[in-house]
Design a protein around this motif. Structure first.
Motif, PDB file in Angstrom:
ATOM      1  N   GLU A  53       0.965  -1.370   0.051  1.00  0.00           N
ATOM      2  CA  GLU A  53       0.072  -0.026   0.114  1.00  0.00           C
ATOM      3  C   GLU A  53       0.786   1.405   0.107  1.00  0.00           C
ATOM      4  O   GLU A  53       0.491   2.345  -0.580  1.00  0.00           O
ATOM      5  N   ASP A  54       1.989   1.182   0.717  1.00  0.00           N
ATOM      6  CA  ASP A  54       2.973   2.271   0.706  1.00  0.00           C
ATOM      7  C   ASP A  54       3.412   2.563  -0.749  1.00  0.00           C
ATOM      8  O   ASP A  54       3.912   3.820  -0.994  1.00  0.00           O
ATOM      9  N   GLY A  55       3.950   1.851  -1.460  1.00  0.00           N
ATOM     10  CA  GLY A  55       4.140   1.816  -2.845  1.00  0.00           C
ATOM     11  C   GLY A  55       5.578   1.897  -3.079  1.00  0.00           C
ATOM     12  O   GLY A  55       6.168   2.232  -4.218  1.00  0.00           O
ATOM     13  N   ASP A  56       6.412   1.916  -2.068  1.00  0.00           N
ATOM     14  CA  ASP A  56       7.834   1.976  -2.145  1.00  0.00           C
ATOM     15  C   ASP A  56       8.847   0.895  -2.620  1.00  0.00           C
ATOM     16  O   ASP A  56       8.571  -0.076  -1.570  1.00  0.00           O
ATOM     17  N   PRO A  57       9.107   0.602  -3.568  1.00  0.00           N
ATOM     18  CA  PRO A  57       9.950  -0.368  -4.054  1.00  0.00           C
ATOM     19  C   PRO A  57      10.986  -0.785  -3.169  1.00  0.00           C
ATOM     20  O   PRO A  57      11.176  -1.998  -2.958  1.00  0.00           O
ATOM     21  N   ALA A  58      11.805  -0.010  -2.600  1.00  0.00           N
ATOM     22  CA  ALA A  58      12.569  -0.276  -1.765  1.00  0.00           C
ATOM     23  C   ALA A  58      12.184  -0.939  -0.349  1.00  0.00           C
ATOM     24  O   ALA A  58      12.765  -2.038   0.426  1.00  0.00           O
ATOM     25  N   LEU A  59      11.154  -0.295   0.107  1.00  0.00           N
ATOM     26  CA  LEU A  59      10.431  -1.038   1.203  1.00  0.00           C
ATOM     27  C   LEU A  59       9.887  -2.405   0.975  1.00  0.00           C
ATOM     28  O   LEU A  59       9.996  -3.218   1.910  1.00  0.00           O
ATOM     29  N   VAL A  60       9.303  -2.549  -0.275  1.00  0.00           N
ATOM     30  CA  VAL A  60       8.945  -3.931  -0.749  1.00  0.00           C
ATOM     31  C   VAL A  60       9.836  -4.825  -0.617  1.00  0.00           C
ATOM     32  O   VAL A  60      10.092  -5.896  -0.270  1.00  0.00           O
ATOM     33  N   ALA A  61      11.110  -4.507  -0.984  1.00  0.00           N
ATOM     34  CA  ALA A  61      12.224  -5.421  -1.266  1.00  0.00           C
ATOM     35  C   ALA A  61      12.943  -5.734   0.215  1.00  0.00           C
ATOM     36  O   ALA A  61      13.052  -6.907   0.723  1.00  0.00           O
ATOM     37  N   ALA A  62      12.861  -4.683   1.075  1.00  0.00           N
ATOM     38  CA  ALA A  62      13.471  -4.837   2.502  1.00  0.00           C
ATOM     39  C   ALA A  62      12.150  -5.720   3.175  1.00  0.00           C
ATOM     40  O   ALA A  62      12.546  -6.572   4.138  1.00  0.00           O
ATOM     41  N   ALA A  63      10.950  -5.551   2.969  1.00  0.00           N
ATOM     42  CA  ALA A  63       9.736  -6.413   3.582  1.00  0.00           C
ATOM     43  C   ALA A  63       9.990  -7.927   3.123  1.00  0.00           C
ATOM     44  O   ALA A  63       9.994  -8.617   4.004  1.00  0.00           O
ATOM     45  N   LEU A  64      10.200  -7.872   1.976  1.00  0.00           N
ATOM     46  CA  LEU A  64      10.468  -9.502   1.400  1.00  0.00           C
ATOM     47  C   LEU A  64      11.747 -10.107   2.288  1.00  0.00           C
ATOM     48  O   LEU A  64      11.510 -11.224   2.595  1.00  0.00           O
ATOM     49  N   GLY A  65      12.666  -9.232   2.355  1.00  0.00           N
ATOM     50  CA  GLY A  65      13.930  -9.660   3.103  1.00  0.00           C
ATOM     51  C   GLY A  65      13.665 -10.389   4.560  1.00  0.00           C
ATOM     52  O   GLY A  65      14.109 -11.030   5.086  1.00  0.00           O
ATOM     53  N   ASP A  66      12.827  -9.344   4.937  1.00  0.00           N
ATOM     54  CA  ASP A  66      12.296  -9.605   6.495  1.00  0.00           C
ATOM     55  C   ASP A  66      11.642 -11.029   6.694  1.00  0.00           C
ATOM     56  O   ASP A  66      11.774 -11.735   7.533  1.00  0.00           O
ATOM     57  N   ILE A  67      10.567 -11.033   5.548  1.00  0.00           N
ATOM     58  CA  ILE A  67       9.804 -12.063   5.348  1.00  0.00           C
ATOM     59  C   ILE A  67      10.790 -13.454   5.224  1.00  0.00           C
ATOM     60  O   ILE A  67      10.587 -14.632   6.007  1.00  0.00           O
ATOM     61  N   ALA A  68      11.466 -13.317   4.352  1.00  0.00           N
ATOM     62  CA  ALA A  68      12.613 -14.495   4.086  1.00  0.00           C
ATOM     63  C   ALA A  68      13.420 -14.780   5.192  1.00  0.00           C
ATOM     64  O   ALA A  68      13.711 -15.927   5.460  1.00  0.00           O
ATOM     65  N   ARG A  69      13.966 -13.823   6.027  1.00  0.00           N
ATOM     66  CA  ARG A  69      14.607 -13.985   7.308  1.00  0.00           C
ATOM     67  C   ARG A  69      13.724 -14.659   8.362  1.00  0.00           C
ATOM     68  O   ARG A  69      14.258 -15.708   9.045  1.00  0.00           O
TER      69      ARG A  69
END
Length: 102
Positions: free
Chosen positions: A38-54
């Motif tokens: 919803e925020d739409g920031d691609p860098a935030l999406v990448a970081a969130a996917l990293g959090d999820i993967a971790r």
């Protein structure tokens, strides 16, 4: 009148925040990712996917996606720029699907 006394500052105790440690269920992960999209920031999406993967174990996700662990860390960092194929592979590996709504 108050004298010029040094003011006391309370010591503020802080703790590091790690989103990955709070992502325990599939529902937690889905809500987290939904908010990030919803925020739409691609860098935030990448970081969130990293959090999820971790949260699921980066080595496990790397094996499931067929990608290198180091490559995933780099792609899913706040400075990363993962390809759509990588995003879809990670989502699939953690049991999520990408949906579009009108």
């Amino acid at each position: 009148m108050a004298a010029n006394r040094p003011t006391r500052r309370a010591k503020l105790k802080t703790f590091p925040w790690d989103s990955a440690a709070r992502l325990k269920t599939a529902e937690d992960i889905a809500y987290y990712l939904e908010a990030v999209f919803e925020d739409g920031d691609p860098a935030l999406v990448a970081a969130a996917l990293g959090d999820i993967a971790r949260s699921k174990g980066m080595a496990k996700i790397a094996r499931s996606t067929g990608l290198g662990r180091e490559s995933l860390y780099k792609a899913l960092s706040p400075d990363g720029n993962p390809e759509l194929a990588t995003v879809l592979k990670v989502l699939r590996a953690v049991g999520l699907k990408l949906k579009v709504a009108a």
